[in-house]
Design a protein around this motif. Sequence first.
Motif, PDB file in Angstrom:
ATOM      1  N   ARG A   1      25.520 -29.580  28.643  1.00 57.81           N
ATOM      2  CA  ARG A   1      25.703 -31.014  28.498  1.00 57.81           C
ATOM      3  C   ARG A   1      26.319 -31.447  27.174  1.00 57.81           C
ATOM      4  O   ARG A   1      26.031 -30.911  26.125  1.00 57.81           O
ATOM      5  CB  ARG A   1      24.392 -31.787  28.645  1.00 57.81           C
ATOM      6  CG  ARG A   1      23.509 -31.332  29.769  1.00 57.81           C
ATOM      7  CD  ARG A   1      23.748 -32.141  30.996  1.00 57.81           C
ATOM      8  NE  ARG A   1      24.883 -31.612  31.727  1.00 57.81           N
ATOM      9  CZ  ARG A   1      25.077 -31.863  33.016  1.00 57.81           C
ATOM     10  NH1 ARG A   1      24.267 -32.610  33.680  1.00 57.81           N
ATOM     11  NH2 ARG A   1      26.123 -31.370  33.628  1.00 57.81           N
ATOM     12  N   THR A   2      27.153 -32.451  27.273  1.00 60.14           N
ATOM     13  CA  THR A   2      27.653 -33.091  26.062  1.00 60.14           C
ATOM     14  C   THR A   2      26.971 -34.453  25.931  1.00 60.14           C
ATOM     15  O   THR A   2      26.277 -34.898  26.831  1.00 60.14           O
ATOM     16  CB  THR A   2      29.180 -33.292  26.125  1.00 60.14           C
ATOM     17  OG1 THR A   2      29.479 -34.017  27.310  1.00 60.14           O
ATOM     18  CG2 THR A   2      29.901 -31.961  26.144  1.00 60.14           C
ATOM     19  N   LEU A   3      27.251 -35.089  24.824  1.00 67.64           N
ATOM     20  CA  LEU A   3      26.585 -36.344  24.503  1.00 67.64           C
ATOM     21  C   LEU A   3      26.797 -37.414  25.576  1.00 67.64           C
ATOM     22  O   LEU A   3      25.854 -38.091  25.985  1.00 67.64           O
ATOM     23  CB  LEU A   3      27.137 -36.829  23.161  1.00 67.64           C
ATOM     24  CG  LEU A   3      26.273 -37.729  22.314  1.00 67.64           C
ATOM     25  CD1 LEU A   3      24.861 -37.191  22.210  1.00 67.64           C
ATOM     26  CD2 LEU A   3      26.883 -37.836  20.926  1.00 67.64           C
ATOM     27  N   MET A   4      28.027 -37.570  26.023  1.00 69.65           N
ATOM     28  CA  MET A   4      28.313 -38.635  26.989  1.00 69.65           C
ATOM     29  C   MET A   4      27.583 -38.399  28.307  1.00 69.65           C
ATOM     30  O   MET A   4      27.149 -39.333  28.968  1.00 69.65           O
ATOM     31  CB  MET A   4      29.823 -38.731  27.256  1.00 69.65           C
ATOM     32  CG  MET A   4      30.558 -39.506  26.212  1.00 69.65           C
ATOM     33  SD  MET A   4      29.862 -41.148  25.937  1.00 69.65           S
ATOM     34  CE  MET A   4      30.053 -41.283  24.184  1.00 69.65           C
ATOM     35  N   VAL A   5      27.468 -37.140  28.696  1.00 76.37           N
ATOM     36  CA  VAL A   5      26.731 -36.828  29.919  1.00 76.37           C
ATOM     37  C   VAL A   5      25.264 -37.177  29.728  1.00 76.37           C
ATOM     38  O   VAL A   5      24.624 -37.764  30.609  1.00 76.37           O
ATOM     39  CB  VAL A   5      26.896 -35.344  30.284  1.00 76.37           C
ATOM     40  CG1 VAL A   5      26.080 -35.011  31.515  1.00 76.37           C
ATOM     41  CG2 VAL A   5      28.358 -35.023  30.519  1.00 76.37           C
ATOM     42  N   GLY A   6      24.754 -36.847  28.552  1.00 77.25           N
ATOM     43  CA  GLY A   6      23.369 -37.191  28.251  1.00 77.25           C
ATOM     44  C   GLY A   6      23.151 -38.694  28.334  1.00 77.25           C
ATOM     45  O   GLY A   6      22.150 -39.163  28.861  1.00 77.25           O
TER      46      GLY A   6
ATOM     47  N   LEU B   1      33.553 -36.891  33.111  1.00 77.25           N
ATOM     48  CA  LEU B   1      33.723 -36.174  34.360  1.00 77.25           C
ATOM     49  C   LEU B   1      33.999 -34.682  34.152  1.00 77.25           C
ATOM     50  O   LEU B   1      33.359 -33.827  34.787  1.00 77.25           O
ATOM     51  CB  LEU B   1      34.859 -36.825  35.154  1.00 77.25           C
ATOM     52  CG  LEU B   1      34.832 -36.599  36.648  1.00 77.25           C
ATOM     53  CD1 LEU B   1      33.481 -36.985  37.218  1.00 77.25           C
ATOM     54  CD2 LEU B   1      35.924 -37.396  37.312  1.00 77.25           C
ATOM     55  N   ILE B   2      34.927 -34.362  33.283  1.00 73.77           N
ATOM     56  CA  ILE B   2      35.299 -32.959  33.084  1.00 73.77           C
ATOM     57  C   ILE B   2      34.106 -32.192  32.522  1.00 73.77           C
ATOM     58  O   ILE B   2      33.781 -31.087  32.963  1.00 73.77           O
ATOM     59  CB  ILE B   2      36.505 -32.848  32.128  1.00 73.77           C
ATOM     60  CG1 ILE B   2      37.673 -33.659  32.684  1.00 73.77           C
ATOM     61  CG2 ILE B   2      36.907 -31.403  31.945  1.00 73.77           C
ATOM     62  CD1 ILE B   2      38.822 -33.806  31.720  1.00 73.77           C
ATOM     63  N   SER B   3      33.440 -32.827  31.588  1.00 69.76           N
ATOM     64  CA  SER B   3      32.294 -32.182  30.978  1.00 69.76           C
ATOM     65  C   SER B   3      31.175 -31.948  31.988  1.00 69.76           C
ATOM     66  O   SER B   3      30.530 -30.899  31.991  1.00 69.76           O
ATOM     67  CB  SER B   3      31.825 -33.040  29.807  1.00 69.76           C
ATOM     68  OG  SER B   3      30.500 -32.781  29.517  1.00 69.76           O
ATOM     69  N   LEU B   4      30.960 -32.926  32.864  1.00 69.57           N
ATOM     70  CA  LEU B   4      29.945 -32.774  33.912  1.00 69.57           C
ATOM     71  C   LEU B   4      30.222 -31.552  34.767  1.00 69.57           C
ATOM     72  O   LEU B   4      29.319 -30.804  35.129  1.00 69.57           O
ATOM     73  CB  LEU B   4      29.987 -33.994  34.829  1.00 69.57           C
ATOM     74  CG  LEU B   4      29.051 -35.146  34.561  1.00 69.57           C
ATOM     75  CD1 LEU B   4      29.370 -36.276  35.505  1.00 69.57           C
ATOM     76  CD2 LEU B   4      27.625 -34.707  34.742  1.00 69.57           C
ATOM     77  N   LEU B   5      31.499 -31.374  35.096  1.00 66.30           N
ATOM     78  CA  LEU B   5      31.876 -30.283  35.974  1.00 66.30           C
ATOM     79  C   LEU B   5      31.766 -28.938  35.284  1.00 66.30           C
ATOM     80  O   LEU B   5      31.259 -27.981  35.852  1.00 66.30           O
ATOM     81  CB  LEU B   5      33.335 -30.461  36.424  1.00 66.30           C
ATOM     82  CG  LEU B   5      33.602 -31.388  37.593  1.00 66.30           C
ATOM     83  CD1 LEU B   5      35.094 -31.475  37.828  1.00 66.30           C
ATOM     84  CD2 LEU B   5      32.901 -30.876  38.836  1.00 66.30           C
ATOM     85  N   VAL B   6      32.249 -28.880  34.057  1.00 65.07           N
ATOM     86  CA  VAL B   6      32.418 -27.579  33.422  1.00 65.07           C
ATOM     87  C   VAL B   6      31.149 -27.109  32.723  1.00 65.07           C
ATOM     88  O   VAL B   6      30.733 -25.963  32.860  1.00 65.07           O
ATOM     89  CB  VAL B   6      33.592 -27.622  32.424  1.00 65.07           C
ATOM     90  CG1 VAL B   6      33.725 -26.296  31.710  1.00 65.07           C
ATOM     91  CG2 VAL B   6      34.879 -27.969  33.157  1.00 65.07           C
ATOM     92  N   LEU B   7      30.523 -28.009  31.990  1.00 63.76           N
ATOM     93  CA  LEU B   7      29.388 -27.589  31.159  1.00 63.76           C
ATOM     94  C   LEU B   7      28.088 -28.038  31.817  1.00 63.76           C
ATOM     95  O   LEU B   7      27.422 -28.927  31.340  1.00 63.76           O
ATOM     96  CB  LEU B   7      29.530 -28.203  29.770  1.00 63.76           C
ATOM     97  CG  LEU B   7      28.932 -27.428  28.597  1.00 63.76           C
ATOM     98  CD1 LEU B   7      29.502 -26.028  28.549  1.00 63.76           C
ATOM     99  CD2 LEU B   7      29.191 -28.142  27.296  1.00 63.76           C
TER     100      LEU B   7
END
Lengths: 277, 424, 309
Positions: free
Chosen positions: A224-229, A214-220
């Motif tokens: 994208r990070t691996l989990m978002v991918g 969630l945090i990564s989705l919002l910020v980056l």
Amino acid sequence: MAAVERKQKRVLWAISIPMAILALSAVYPIFFTINAALKTRKGFVLDRFGLATDPTFANFSQAWNQSRLSEYFTNSVVVTIGAVLLLLLVSSLAGYALAILRFRGSKLIFTIILVSLMIPVQVVLVPFYRTMIALDLINSRAGLIIAYTAFFLPFSVYLMTAFYARLPRELFEAAQIDGAGLVQVWWHIMLPMGKPALITLGILNTLYCWNDLLISLLVLQDQRTLMVGIAALRGEYTTNVPLLAAGICLAAAPIVIIYMIFQRQIVSGIAVGAVKG
Amino acid sequence: MKATNRTLRAGTMLAAAFTLAIGFAGTASADTTLTVWDWKNGDPVTADYYAAVKKDFEAAHPGVTVKYVMQPHDQYYTLLGTAISSGQGPDVVLLHGGSQAKERVSALTKLDDKVADIKGTVAGWDEFTGADGGLYAVPISIQGFAVYYNKDLFAKAGLDPEKTPKSWADLSATAEALKKAGVAPFALGNKEGFGADFFLSAVAANGWTKAQQDAWTKGDLKWSSPEVKAIVQAWVDTKGAGWYADGANSTAKFMDEYESFERGENAQTIGLISDVAHWKEFDEFLGADKVGVYVMPPIAGGDGSLKLPLAGGIGYGVTKFSPNQDLAADLVKSFADTDHMKIFFETAGAIPANTKVDTSDTKSPSAKVILAWLSDGVPLAHNNMSTAEVEEWHRQSQLLFTGETTVDKAVARLDDVQAQSKKK
Amino acid sequence: MTSTMIAKETESRQPTAGRRSIFGNNAHRLAYLFVLPALVLVILFRIVPLIWGLGYSFTDYNGMSTPTFVGVQNYVAIAHDPVFLDSLINMLILLATLPIWIGLPLVLAILIHQGVPGGKLFRAVYFFPAVLSSVIVGAIFNMLLRYDGSFNAALKAMGFSAIDWLGNSNTALFSLIAVQLWATFGMSLLIFLAGLSTVPSDMLEAAKLDGAKLMQTWWYIVIPSIRPIIEFAAVVTTIGMLTSMFGLIYVLTAGGPGTATTLPEFLIWLEQGKMNRPGYASAISMVLFLMMGGLAWIQIRIMSKNADL
């Protein structure tokens, strides 16, 4: 007496059977994931549980290349390492100040940090995002590093404080007699002494940062990070399970390896953090 | 030991500084970049389409970069919400036609002037038209609900595989025949409540008059009115009559339901015409000659003709806060461009919103049938409900199946939600 | 440095050190400086957004137009929202299962500590599900628990009738809880094992010499000696229960059937994203936060005590 012990042994043996079944159930997902990753999408729909009779590695290369996991991998590594190091730095300093130095208001500060531990992410989603924008931290890896640090900090500060509070004070008193400054004490005593807790936090925070979505989705949003991918491999309607499974294998491998290596340290680290003397 | 520790610590500090430096270095921006948010561009079947749009657009607009960001679908509207609320984010966004688009028009740019030239060639605008009559997104696909059936299983039940049900009585007779042959008449997944959405829209399509559909959209046609309540009643009755495979409440419509249809476990399913769960996919699993398609007949009413319920499926809009309004509008139009839409149709199997796309060379028999229906469709009822109503219908439809509520109680509750959302 | 050593040192520590710093008064300024980064981060990114969110909850904010102040209207509305009330009941049911979340890993940890055959392997393996993402855990259990899934196949083979685990309001929430428990018990297990490793082994030996039964040994000697760690695990588990079930709910039940598995966390997501009502979602969030506040108060007391502050 020997009879008692023998009986206990037998009881333990009997108990180990359900425990082994539970262990099998814990391993099964890993088997399932790898097995599914080796199937084609059609093969998976037609037979979900059977062994992959005609294994294909196409899913791995597709996940890695077309779904750009290779690109996201770098982001995840950079952000995780950065955030974990920053977390260790900030929390060991704070733990030192709160547990050893103790000053007016230290209890209040400790309480504020603990309260923030109870705030669910969902509660602060929109305001958090706007704060990030106001500070111009959106879409930068540094921003995500700072965001992770802020989110996982409360637990880390708590653990470091609890850990340091339990160290024998003679250590620091001796250092004070030596005339060492606070910074030197932190560097030469607190950091080395805090190693077990720092290792635990290192592992746990690596896990949190690596698996965060969630945090990564919002910020980056752009990188994208691996989990978002991986999450994005789940389509609106269809989930290509074999492709997703391949992605999960690739993403989980580093974590599983790290866990296997540091398993022992995690246990002892948590022990020192959580047990009150 | 001490030395190792010192080295370790020094190394740690260096690494920290290094990662932070890399992190900051990542922030540098290029010249004009158009950022597109959607939940589709990473899908392998749409890859060619998106690549073509990007390539052509960048060639036509030197110095401009198109950046696709694929969001996970489950968090899409949460993320879009945060972006909209902070007035910063993507230039171009993908939206579902109907309530999801209409409830967000105040964050989108009115496109009427910019799309005037393609208005005639693209269909499905209604779903992206605001309350003010303005157009807020360009549809790229047409979505509709059709009943697909497995011809082998029809034959097995002694039914003529080429003869499709034309009335509710026909449909009931078909279901009975299938049941007798030991085949579940319909696959149904209602874990998220989507099964109930599809049922409502498919059954309402040819049963409600134009005036009733309009009243429904305005929120004037109540759930407790006879036309609507009859459908809710039919939802329960068909379950009672054994039309569905067991466990509908725990079966995900996407894709558990469709996968069981693809495995040949049930005879029929209410599917889509674009994206997934459609002719292209069923052809692939069952064989193109084994897949049949028909339009769901109404319970009662209608004029005897069966028209496909359809609507603009998904469409791209321009955000109000985009600093590159004209470029973004151009890009949106490029998504609906005839050549690009052709690729979209051929690789993704989506029915394109652009009516100029030549689809005559398609081989799928069911696709041909569907394409012939497109010129004369009827509204998709559930697309015209408010989101709050849709969510409540999802819940009530499940409780009707578990027997925890009655039709009367369910429509009363839905009337409340409908009235409340209309007030807003 | 092993944990046992630390624990021993801790025990030997005299409680005379008092609450004052040992570094004199000048050190205080530097101490503030040390704690500053942590404090700034927490206030800026957690406390400020919390207060900001509190502000939203008194508005009709829809994410687009400028928010207008509407007083407690949102709070009145949620008090009458049957979905929200159901989600609270579900949350209470979830919280009521806490003893299992603690008991199961505790028993397993004690068994492993007692030297159950294969214990070392179990310890390594039990943690695996905790490493996996909820997406894959959900995907697997989806296939096991669905009506035509493996569980029901086994039931039928044994002559029972099938149960719609996730589609029946009576079983859906418990199925969900069981899956989450399965996926996370490894973490608590590790915490308990760590605690047990600090229990002096001569204590156990003495009990054995007394001829005490296994069960009695656990109940009267082992468990009391690791009480603080049980409290700690309870705190960590509760936080996890209330804030990290979303992934599984989304994949396994989508909150249904009806509202049977709608937890406040899931409802906030629904209102905020799909329904596009951040103001309303904020009000729900605040109520959730206040309810957790009561819990938090107990937790803070335990944790402060643990940290010896």
